[in-house]
Design an enzyme around this catalytic site. Structure first.
Site, PDB file in Angstrom:
ATOM      1  N   ASP A   1     -56.733   2.332  68.019  1.00  0.00           N
ATOM      2  CA  ASP A   1     -55.409   2.885  67.787  1.00  0.00           C
ATOM      3  C   ASP A   1     -54.708   1.965  66.773  1.00  0.00           C
ATOM      4  O   ASP A   1     -55.317   1.033  66.223  1.00  0.00           O
ATOM      5  CB  ASP A   1     -54.643   3.013  69.123  1.00  0.00           C
ATOM      6  CG  ASP A   1     -53.536   4.043  69.048  1.00  0.00           C
ATOM      7  OD1 ASP A   1     -53.134   4.572  70.091  1.00  0.00           O
ATOM      8  OD2 ASP A   1     -53.062   4.337  67.926  1.00  0.00           O
TER       9      ASP A   1
ATOM     10  N   GLU B   1     -44.201   8.215  72.060  1.00  0.00           N
ATOM     11  CA  GLU B   1     -44.733   6.900  72.454  1.00  0.00           C
ATOM     12  C   GLU B   1     -43.716   6.094  73.253  1.00  0.00           C
ATOM     13  O   GLU B   1     -42.992   6.655  74.076  1.00  0.00           O
ATOM     14  CB  GLU B   1     -45.232   6.179  71.204  1.00  0.00           C
ATOM     15  CG  GLU B   1     -46.306   7.005  70.489  1.00  0.00           C
ATOM     16  CD  GLU B   1     -47.058   6.223  69.448  1.00  0.00           C
ATOM     17  OE1 GLU B   1     -47.329   6.785  68.386  1.00  0.00           O
ATOM     18  OE2 GLU B   1     -47.409   5.062  69.701  1.00  0.00           O
TER      19      GLU B   1
END
Ligand code: GLC
Length: 579
Positions: free
Chosen positions: A273, A460
């Site tokens: 990521d 997020e």
């Protein structure tokens, strides 16, 4: 090991032959992903130092789909001009449609798709997302998120399908099939199961926090959707920001290599990521099994130099590098990129097409969950005399779409091609429809009030409740409660529509409302909601998450099992009324 899993021996021979010709620099290049607008040396791509390009929040690749394609074609031609001419992968977070491109069809986020329980519909949505992503120049999407959210405080609950492992498995299978087809080939877009593993099961739902579940519970509750993805040929898996018992998942060789790659037989790409190299242990993540690194936001040079030094000093074996590059080349061959590396311009007219939007509208309709319908106030009569619609969420495509919509953190504007909840109500109602955005007008003589409230977009960690950035709450705002009280105090019947990325504590306003609908984050086709409110279609949605009764229950809510203990939710998983 890998060859056992590949059914295409000829493809493996091509991979091995190309691998044998590559220098260490070219191998590390294949393991590198950067943004198309990243500050990278101009000749890096033509020197074979880049294997993949990602588009994320930032300068757009162009002003329309043709110019997006042109930008990626220009970059691809640079890669093809390199010594070995290995084509690039182009990746994007198309997580509910090609949501980075304004004008694309934007579907309900996965939590709404989970509420539909309709695998055929999810497959169609994924196939349309694939088409519209390819039409804008991509061959890789970082979707689906197959997390099992354990706590609604997590800022990414909406990206996942459900708290139910079984439902998530079914949705994952459908999503991978829709994106890739029965196998990864030139018609596919490569899908990514993410984030491996434990992203939604951290203590208290903190994004990137620590997951302290037992290995047995991880295997029983979190792993099955990945097995479903692998069994259906998912091309990539993305490592997660969270740690597991204190060890960063990116550096977790047991789960990534021993479990995912070896025992589950995953032969695709494990991609890091964001900035995973500098954040989670540098060469430790390569040794754990990461094959490609998002070397973004300043990581590019330190990653390439650090990994090369690691190979030269023996910290990282040549075998590990070759395994990573073999996996990357395997997917590039499978996608047919060596034969046809360029985007297909004939797909451009399909972006946001009427047919695509009708599928998205069906998904909106089937995602709605009816939690209350006192005295069968719904379906509404189209001939009702006067309707007042209240709330900023009622006429704002950005607010109804949530995060990852046009922008990373979403938008609070209408965007092209979208319809709103209000526009749908006005299209169907035969009587008068008044819009009282903040309940400040004094309309007493209305027959019904449709009050649309909810969360503003987030993505997020920005959506975490009680975390680092504590901008959200598990209850509604005082403003929104006031919208409802204002009309209830006038003695008007109230239909409340909640736009949210997760269940919220709404016990009081559900009690006050005559009808209450969980609408999740419907995306571009907001007018689909009115079609159900007026009874053109029935309610089909069922809760993909149990629904909380009070904030106290979430102090340390830790997973679906939570309800088996002393606490009973307001509504259980699977609840939903019908007409
Ligand atoms: C983000 C997200 C991940 C996304 C990636 C690329 O930080 O965690 O879901 O695919 O970076 O944008």
């Amino acid at each position: 090991m890998n060859k056992k899993h590949s059914t295409d021996k000829i493809l493996e021979q091509k991979v091995d032959a190309l691998l044998a010709m590559m220098t260490l620099d070219e191998k590390i290049g294949q393991m590198t992903q950067v943004r198309h607008f990243e500050e990278i040396p101009g000749d890096a791509i033509s020197n074979g130092a880049i294997g993949s390009i990602i588009h994320t929040e930032g300068p757009l690749p162009g002003s329309n789909a043709a110019s997006w394609q042109a930008t990626f074609t220009w970059l691809q031609k640079k890669a093809l001009s390199s010594r070995l001419g290995i084509p690039l992968l182009f990746g994007v977070d198309a997580v509910h449609g090609q949501n980075t491109y304004e004008g694309a069809t934007i579907f309900p986020h996965n939590i709404g798709l989970g509420a539909t329980r309709n695998t055929k519909l999810v497959e169609k949505a994924a196939a349309i997302t694939a088409q519209e992503s390819k039409a804008t120049g991509f061959n890789w999407v970082f979707s689906p998120c197959v997390a099992i959210p354990y706590n609604e405080k997590w800022g990414r609950v909406y990206e996942a399908f459900s708290e139910s492992t079984e439902l998530t498995e079914r949705m994952t299978r459908a999503s991978v099939l829709g994106h890739q087809g029965k196998r990864l080939d030139q018609n596919s877009i490569m899908a990514t199961a993410k984030h491996f593993i434990g992203d939604g099961a951290t203590d208290n739902g903190v994004e990137g926090g620590d997951c302290s579940l037992s290995q047995q519970e991880v295997r029983e509750r979190l792993l099955p959707p990945y097995q479903a993805a692998v069994d259906n040929g998912v091309g990539a898996v993305m490592a997660s920001f969270n740690s597991m018992a204190g060890l960063p998942m990116h550096a977790n060789k047991y789960w990534i290599t021993e479990v995912l790659k070896e025992s589950m037989g995953f032969n695709g790409i494990v991609v890091s990521d964001w900035k995973g190299y500098s954040r989670f242990g540098e060469n430790d993540i390569i040794n754990a099994g990461i094959d490609m690194v998002m070397a973004v936001d300043g990581d590019f040079v330190m990653y390439q130099e650090g990994l090369k030094a690691g190979v030269e000093n023996g910290q990282v074996s040549h075998a590990r590098i070759d395994d990573a590059v073999r996996r990357i080349l395997r997917q590039k061959y499978s996608l047919g990129l060596f034969e046809n590396p360029f985007p297909n311009s004939s797909l451009i007219p399909k972006i946001g097409s009427v047919e695509h939007r009708e599928v998205a509208r069906q998904a909106v309709r089937e995602s709605l969950v009816l939690l209350k319908n006192n005295e069968r106030i719904l379906p509404l009569d189209k001939n009702v005399g006067k309707i007042v619609v209240v709330g900023e969420h009622a006429d704002n495509a950005g607010l109804q779409s949530g995060g990852w919509s046009i922008h990373w953190q979403g938008s609070s504007e209408n965007y092209s091609g979208s319809t709103t909840i209000l526009s749908g109500i006005k299209r169907l109602a035969k009587g008068e429809v008044i819009y009282d955005i903040d309940a400040s007008s004094d309309h007493k003589d209305v027959d019904i009030a449709i009050i649309v409230i909810g969360e503003t977009p987030y993505a997020e960690l920005f959506g975490d409740i009680g975390g680092e950035i504590d901008a959200y709450q598990l209850t509604l705002t005082e403003n929104h409660k006031n919208y409802i009280n204002t009309y209830i105090n006038k003695g008007v019947k109230v239909v409340t529509v909640l736009i949210s990325g997760r269940p919220l504590v709404t016990t009081e306003i559900i009690h006050q409302s005559d009808a209450f609908i969980a609408a999740w984050l419907p995306g571009s086709e907001g007018d689909g909601i009115a079609e159900v409110l007026f009874g053109d279609y029935g309610f089909k949605g069922k809760l993909p998450h149990s629904w909380p009764k009070s904030v106290e229950d979430y102090q340390d809510k830790y997973g679906p099992n939570y309800w088996d203990s002393a606490y009973a939710p307001l509504f259980p998983f699977g609840y939903g009324l019908e007409y």
